[in-house]
Enzyme design. Structure first.
Site: not given
Length: 152
Positions: A10, A123-124
């Site tokens: 988010e 960190k994706q």
């Protein structure tokens, strides 16, 4: 392509082609087709009644589902073998963890959120969450490559 979304991470909103969102959309269309086939097989009479009630045009609608799910876009860095959380992810500041000065850690206490979001240290999360939830859809090599930092 799905534009202007907020995925599970988010902190990065209004992005284009969030990997998780695109994957989940295509997965939902494929799963809906499976569920439809199951209901037709299990109780054809109920299926027909429901289809008539909601004016479901199976061939027309399911062919759209297949077209969308088969053409869904998923960002990938083919050189590294990493799936990309969203368009523009590689435009982030890519720094090796080993190159971070000790006084910069922990990042969430030393850097502004703006700087963190411009870096690769998020960190994706969306890609990793998708791989966790749909583990059987990925090879062990894909999972390993995406768990390791982008800047190895």
């Amino acid at each position: 392509m799905i534009l202007g979304v907020t995925g599970p991470n988010e902190y990065e909103n209004n992005v284009n082609n969030n990997w998780y969102t695109n994957y989940l959309c295509a997965w939902t269309l494929r799963f809906t087709q499976e569920a439809l086939d199951y209901v037709k097989k299990a109780d054809a009479t109920k299926y027909k009644s429901l289809a008539e009630k909601i004016n479901f045009k199976e061939g027309e609608e399911t062919s759209k589902w297949k077209d969308i799910s088969s053409k869904m876009y998923y960002g990938e860095d083919k050189t590294r073998g990493n799936l990309l959380q969203q368009d523009g992810f590689l435009d982030k500041e890519l720094i090796k963890v080993s190159d971070l000065p000790a006084e910069d850690r922990p990042l969430n206490q030393k850097w502004s959120w703006d700087r963190i979001l411009r870096s690769c240290f998020i960190k994706q999360a969306d890609v990793l969450q998708c791989m966790y939830l749909y583990e059987d859809d990925f090879t062990l090599d894909q999972i390993k490559k995406n768990l390791i930092s982008m800047n190895r």
